[in-house]
Design an enzyme around this catalytic site. Sequence first.
Site, PDB file in Angstrom:
ATOM      1  N   CYS A 135      -9.042  -3.432  -1.332  1.00 45.74           N
ATOM      2  CA  CYS A 135      -7.739  -3.920  -1.780  1.00 45.74           C
ATOM      3  C   CYS A 135      -7.975  -4.776  -3.012  1.00 45.74           C
ATOM      4  O   CYS A 135      -8.939  -5.555  -3.063  1.00 45.74           O
ATOM      5  CB  CYS A 135      -7.073  -4.744  -0.673  1.00 45.74           C
ATOM      6  SG  CYS A 135      -5.548  -5.557  -1.221  1.00 45.74           S
ATOM      7  N   THR A 136      -7.082  -4.620  -3.969  1.00 54.09           N
ATOM      8  CA  THR A 136      -7.230  -5.320  -5.243  1.00 54.09           C
ATOM      9  C   THR A 136      -7.338  -6.839  -5.106  1.00 54.09           C
ATOM     10  O   THR A 136      -7.932  -7.498  -5.939  1.00 54.09           O
ATOM     11  CB  THR A 136      -5.999  -5.032  -6.109  1.00 54.09           C
ATOM     12  OG1 THR A 136      -4.829  -5.274  -5.312  1.00 54.09           O
ATOM     13  CG2 THR A 136      -6.008  -3.620  -6.611  1.00 54.09           C
ATOM     14  N   HIS A 137      -6.715  -7.390  -4.062  1.00 55.13           N
ATOM     15  CA  HIS A 137      -6.660  -8.850  -3.931  1.00 55.13           C
ATOM     16  C   HIS A 137      -7.934  -9.460  -3.344  1.00 55.13           C
ATOM     17  O   HIS A 137      -8.154 -10.650  -3.459  1.00 55.13           O
ATOM     18  CB  HIS A 137      -5.487  -9.248  -3.030  1.00 55.13           C
ATOM     19  CG  HIS A 137      -4.147  -9.074  -3.659  1.00 55.13           C
ATOM     20  ND1 HIS A 137      -3.718  -7.866  -4.168  1.00 55.13           N
ATOM     21  CD2 HIS A 137      -3.134  -9.961  -3.863  1.00 55.13           C
ATOM     22  CE1 HIS A 137      -2.494  -8.018  -4.648  1.00 55.13           C
ATOM     23  NE2 HIS A 137      -2.116  -9.270  -4.475  1.00 55.13           N
ATOM     24  N   GLU A 172      -1.677 -14.268  -2.971  1.00 55.61           N
ATOM     25  CA  GLU A 172      -0.543 -14.402  -3.904  1.00 55.61           C
ATOM     26  C   GLU A 172      -0.011 -15.835  -3.941  1.00 55.61           C
ATOM     27  O   GLU A 172       0.519 -16.263  -4.948  1.00 55.61           O
ATOM     28  CB  GLU A 172       0.570 -13.427  -3.535  1.00 55.61           C
ATOM     29  CG  GLU A 172       0.093 -11.994  -3.679  1.00 55.61           C
ATOM     30  CD  GLU A 172       0.921 -11.171  -4.634  1.00 55.61           C
ATOM     31  OE1 GLU A 172       2.072 -11.531  -4.884  1.00 55.61           O
ATOM     32  OE2 GLU A 172       0.396 -10.149  -5.114  1.00 55.61           O
ATOM     33  N   TYR A 228       2.931  -2.664  -1.995  1.00 59.77           N
ATOM     34  CA  TYR A 228       2.929  -1.271  -1.530  1.00 59.77           C
ATOM     35  C   TYR A 228       2.402  -1.174  -0.098  1.00 59.77           C
ATOM     36  O   TYR A 228       2.764  -0.263   0.638  1.00 59.77           O
ATOM     37  CB  TYR A 228       2.013  -0.420  -2.413  1.00 59.77           C
ATOM     38  CG  TYR A 228       2.549   0.010  -3.771  1.00 59.77           C
ATOM     39  CD1 TYR A 228       3.847  -0.290  -4.177  1.00 59.77           C
ATOM     40  CD2 TYR A 228       1.740   0.743  -4.641  1.00 59.77           C
ATOM     41  CE1 TYR A 228       4.308   0.126  -5.429  1.00 59.77           C
ATOM     42  CE2 TYR A 228       2.208   1.164  -5.878  1.00 59.77           C
ATOM     43  CZ  TYR A 228       3.494   0.849  -6.275  1.00 59.77           C
ATOM     44  OH  TYR A 228       3.938   1.269  -7.505  1.00 59.77           O
ATOM     45  N   GLY A 229       1.517  -2.104   0.241  1.00 63.20           N
ATOM     46  CA  GLY A 229       0.785  -2.016   1.507  1.00 63.20           C
ATOM     47  C   GLY A 229       1.631  -1.723   2.737  1.00 63.20           C
ATOM     48  O   GLY A 229       1.283  -0.850   3.534  1.00 63.20           O
ATOM     49  N   ASP A 287      -1.137  -0.669 -10.970  1.00 62.04           N
ATOM     50  CA  ASP A 287      -1.242  -1.264  -9.633  1.00 62.04           C
ATOM     51  C   ASP A 287       0.174  -1.598  -9.179  1.00 62.04           C
ATOM     52  O   ASP A 287       1.129  -1.555  -9.968  1.00 62.04           O
ATOM     53  CB  ASP A 287      -2.089  -2.545  -9.706  1.00 62.04           C
ATOM     54  CG  ASP A 287      -2.121  -3.283  -8.374  1.00 62.04           C
ATOM     55  OD1 ASP A 287      -2.417  -2.645  -7.352  1.00 62.04           O
ATOM     56  OD2 ASP A 287      -1.815  -4.494  -8.340  1.00 62.04           O
ATOM     57  N   SER A 288       0.309  -1.970  -7.921  1.00 60.76           N
ATOM     58  CA  SER A 288       1.612  -2.386  -7.409  1.00 60.76           C
ATOM     59  C   SER A 288       2.077  -3.696  -8.042  1.00 60.76           C
ATOM     60  O   SER A 288       3.255  -4.016  -7.986  1.00 60.76           O
ATOM     61  CB  SER A 288       1.533  -2.547  -5.896  1.00 60.76           C
ATOM     62  OG  SER A 288       0.498  -3.456  -5.574  1.00 60.76           O
ATOM     63  N   CYS A 300      -5.077   0.534  -7.679  1.00 63.80           N
ATOM     64  CA  CYS A 300      -4.424   0.079  -6.450  1.00 63.80           C
ATOM     65  C   CYS A 300      -4.896   0.977  -5.319  1.00 63.80           C
ATOM     66  O   CYS A 300      -4.697   2.195  -5.371  1.00 63.80           O
ATOM     67  CB  CYS A 300      -2.911   0.180  -6.613  1.00 63.80           C
ATOM     68  SG  CYS A 300      -1.991  -0.237  -5.129  1.00 63.80           S
ATOM     69  N   ASN A 301      -5.499   0.381  -4.328  1.00 62.82           N
ATOM     70  CA  ASN A 301      -6.009   1.183  -3.210  1.00 62.82           C
ATOM     71  C   ASN A 301      -4.887   1.885  -2.461  1.00 62.82           C
ATOM     72  O   ASN A 301      -5.030   3.028  -2.042  1.00 62.82           O
ATOM     73  CB  ASN A 301      -6.775   0.289  -2.235  1.00 62.82           C
ATOM     74  CG  ASN A 301      -8.064  -0.218  -2.829  1.00 62.82           C
ATOM     75  OD1 ASN A 301      -9.109   0.348  -2.616  1.00 62.82           O
ATOM     76  ND2 ASN A 301      -7.973  -1.284  -3.602  1.00 62.82           N
ATOM     77  N   SER A 302      -3.755   1.192  -2.306  1.00 67.40           N
ATOM     78  CA  SER A 302      -2.649   1.798  -1.553  1.00 67.40           C
ATOM     79  C   SER A 302      -2.091   2.994  -2.306  1.00 67.40           C
ATOM     80  O   SER A 302      -1.827   4.054  -1.721  1.00 67.40           O
ATOM     81  CB  SER A 302      -1.538   0.764  -1.321  1.00 67.40           C
ATOM     82  OG  SER A 302      -2.055  -0.381  -0.690  1.00 67.40           O
TER      83      SER A 302
HETATM   84  N1  DGL Z   1      -2.671  -3.472  -4.772  1.00 61.04           N
HETATM   85  C1  DGL Z   1      -2.610  -3.261  -3.350  1.00 61.04           C
HETATM   86  C2  DGL Z   1      -3.862  -2.524  -2.886  1.00 61.04           C
HETATM   87  O1  DGL Z   1      -4.896  -2.546  -3.508  1.00 61.04           O
HETATM   88  C3  DGL Z   1      -2.456  -4.565  -2.606  1.00 61.04           C
HETATM   89  C4  DGL Z   1      -1.091  -5.185  -2.763  1.00 61.04           C
HETATM   90  C5  DGL Z   1       0.019  -4.338  -2.201  1.00 61.04           C
HETATM   91  O2  DGL Z   1       0.153  -4.215  -0.958  1.00 61.04           O
HETATM   92  O3  DGL Z   1       0.759  -3.772  -3.007  1.00 61.04           O
HETATM   93  O4  DGL Z   1      -3.827  -1.906  -1.861  1.00 61.04           O
END
Ligand code: DGL
Length: 272
Positions: free
Chosen positions: A188-190, A156, A46-47, A14-15, A77-79
Amino acid sequence: MVVDRSERPIGMFDSGVGGLTVARAHIDLLPHEHLIYFGDTAHCPYGPRPLEEVRKFALEITDALVEEDVKMLVVACNSAASAALDEMRERYVVPIVSVIEPAVKSAIAISRNRRIGLIGTEATVNSGAYEHAVGDTKANVLLIAQACPRFVEFVERGDTSSDELLEVAREYLEPMKESEVDTLILGCTHYPLLRGVLRYVMGDDVVLVSSAEETANQVYAELRDADLLNRSPQTGTHRFIASSEQGISGELGARFLGPEFKAVEYRPWDKP
Ligand code: DGL
């Protein structure tokens, strides 16, 4: 010596710390699996980054995990999945599961009115990756996507309940409510940490689909089909690697993962 592939670890990245929600779901569902988790904290988030740049990071990390001889790779990580999944699948033989397809499959199975909402980062929403994944299923559903860039910063800093967050959530989710979606993908992971406020704003009739849990279900199924489930009765080991000490603390890690979060190995990433 014959190496039993089923005993190799699952590689996940993940990011940053967000993908630990995906790791949590895997540890719950697959307690005997060994896991190597890589958080690219040097480049998080990453977003807001261009897709090309995210793709480059994702491929470099995948190279590193493939070198660890992982038996399966989970793009947590979705991004990153939105930016690099197709290229990753062309480039590596190791089976790759991303957070996108399992959530889409589940949302399509759940939705009754065929109106599905998606919330995610700008990179994820702008990439159109979820639209492609929906298109691949040939299901006749409408996907309404909304980028929610501020959600990551709230999570965060540990804010999952302020009035300010509620106000921002109401604003972001307005298009979803207007479109009367009955299913909302947390792309998104968060966002699993924002379930409370998301449910509060969307109401009880809207089903929230967490990509973390759906991805773990998919990994379970693929490992079983490939006869790669670790049959050892021992609990799996978990390694955490990060590319920078910034953005990954014990407190943050424990919030996303829980008590299994342990010492982090740092692997500075000097490539841009
Ligand atoms: N992990 C990213 C996602 O799932 C979210 C955090 C980021 O922007 O890196 O898209």
